[in-house]
Enzyme design. Structure first.
Site, PDB file in Angstrom:
ATOM      1  N   SER A 147      -2.589 -14.222  33.862  1.00 40.49           N
ATOM      2  CA  SER A 147      -2.286 -14.634  35.230  1.00 40.49           C
ATOM      3  C   SER A 147      -3.605 -14.849  35.962  1.00 40.49           C
ATOM      4  O   SER A 147      -4.656 -14.350  35.525  1.00 40.49           O
ATOM      5  CB  SER A 147      -1.464 -13.540  35.926  1.00 40.49           C
ATOM      6  OG  SER A 147      -1.418 -13.723  37.324  1.00 40.49           O
ATOM      7  N   TYR A 160       0.795  -5.260  39.018  1.00 40.39           N
ATOM      8  CA  TYR A 160       0.811  -6.494  38.235  1.00 40.39           C
ATOM      9  C   TYR A 160      -0.611  -6.934  37.900  1.00 40.39           C
ATOM     10  O   TYR A 160      -0.916  -7.283  36.753  1.00 40.39           O
ATOM     11  CB  TYR A 160       1.535  -7.573  39.034  1.00 40.39           C
ATOM     12  CG  TYR A 160       1.652  -8.918  38.369  1.00 40.39           C
ATOM     13  CD1 TYR A 160       2.642  -9.169  37.429  1.00 40.39           C
ATOM     14  CD2 TYR A 160       0.788  -9.960  38.701  1.00 40.39           C
ATOM     15  CE1 TYR A 160       2.768 -10.414  36.827  1.00 40.39           C
ATOM     16  CE2 TYR A 160       0.902 -11.211  38.109  1.00 40.39           C
ATOM     17  CZ  TYR A 160       1.889 -11.431  37.176  1.00 40.39           C
ATOM     18  OH  TYR A 160       2.012 -12.661  36.584  1.00 40.39           O
TER      19      TYR A 160
END
Length: 264
Positions: A147, A160
């Site tokens: 990501s 996250y």
């Protein structure tokens, strides 16, 4: 130069979390390029069946495989079944993931651990058991879906970002240990994409939509199909000497500090 550099015909690709969203877009790209897709999910068999039907409607050879990527016993059983019934896994895409948008000071430890378990521990579990046969066969491709949060922080996504930052380093360590076996381990880092989940905020005038469009040099949200090329490249012979990298498919966000909202 071989014309077959990007050929994945006949390859077996296990894509975790591939019943919808970006996982489905990458799996679809590989499937249309000729790979057999093992569609994984854990929410329900019905959801897997619907996804498999959608793949097959486009002429993709797809089979469903329901298992929880965080449960090692389920992973071991699923991989054994795939290798027995379908064939050796040539390509693994560790895509399954979750996000909990909670400020760290308010986040329960259990929630933090759940995100780490799904987004970081599960790629280790699945890769560990898939790679054993890849080592025996002296070939394989593993792609971890990282990501932009592998590189940057952002309010309310601390767990996250911690997981995806860890996944970037896990990718490099997998590459370090397994490259000698002719196994390439790399990552893909998606930017912001137009999906059903982002549809409510992808309207002109919405603060987050305006932020993304202005923050992205390409000045738009990504199309999920934009991920197919990176997935095919990292799954094919074209990437046989590419190891330990994360390919960011983000429209250029990570390349720039951004621009003021009133700049043309």
């Amino acid at each position: 130069m071989s014309i077959d550099l990007f050929d994945v015909k006949g390859k077996v690709a296990l894509v975790t979390g591939s019943t919808h969203g970006l996982g489905m877009a990458m799996a679809r790209g590989l499937g249309l390029a000729g790979a057999t897709i093992v569609v994984n999910g854990n929410s329900s068999q019905e959801k897997i069946d619907v996804a498999v039907a959608a793949y097959k409607k486009e002429g993709i050879n797809a089979v469903g495989c329901k298992f929880n990527v965080t449960k090692e016993d389920e992973v071991i059983a699923a991989i054994a079944n795939i290798e027995k019934e379908i064939g050796a896994i040539d390509i693994l895409i560790n895509n399954a993931g979750i996000i909990k948008r909670i400020p760290l000071v308010e986040m329960e430890v259990a929630d933090f651990k759940e995100v780490i378990d799904v987004d970081l521990v599960s790629p280790f579990i699945v890769s560990k058991h898939v790679v054993k046969n890849m080592i025996n066969r002296k070939q394989g491709k593993i792609i971890n879906i990282c990501s932009m949060m592998s590189e940057l922080g952002r309010n309310s996504v601390g767990a996250y970002a911690a997981a995806k930052g860890g996944l970037k380093m896990l990718t490099q360590n997998m590459a370090t240990e397994w490259a000698k076996h002719n196994i390439q381990v790399n990552g893909i880092g998606p930017g912001y994409f137009a999906t059903s989940q982002t549809e409510p905020i992808r309207v002109d005038g919405h603060p987050f939509n305006d932020f993304i469009v202005n923050r992205t040099p390409a000045a738009k949200w990504g199309n999920p199909d934009d991920l197919a090329g990176a997935a095919i490249f990292l799954s094919s012979k074209a990437s046989d000497f590419v190891n330990g990298h994360v390919v960011y498919v983000d429209g250029g966000i990570l390349a720039t500090i951004g621009k003021p909202l009133n700049e043309n």
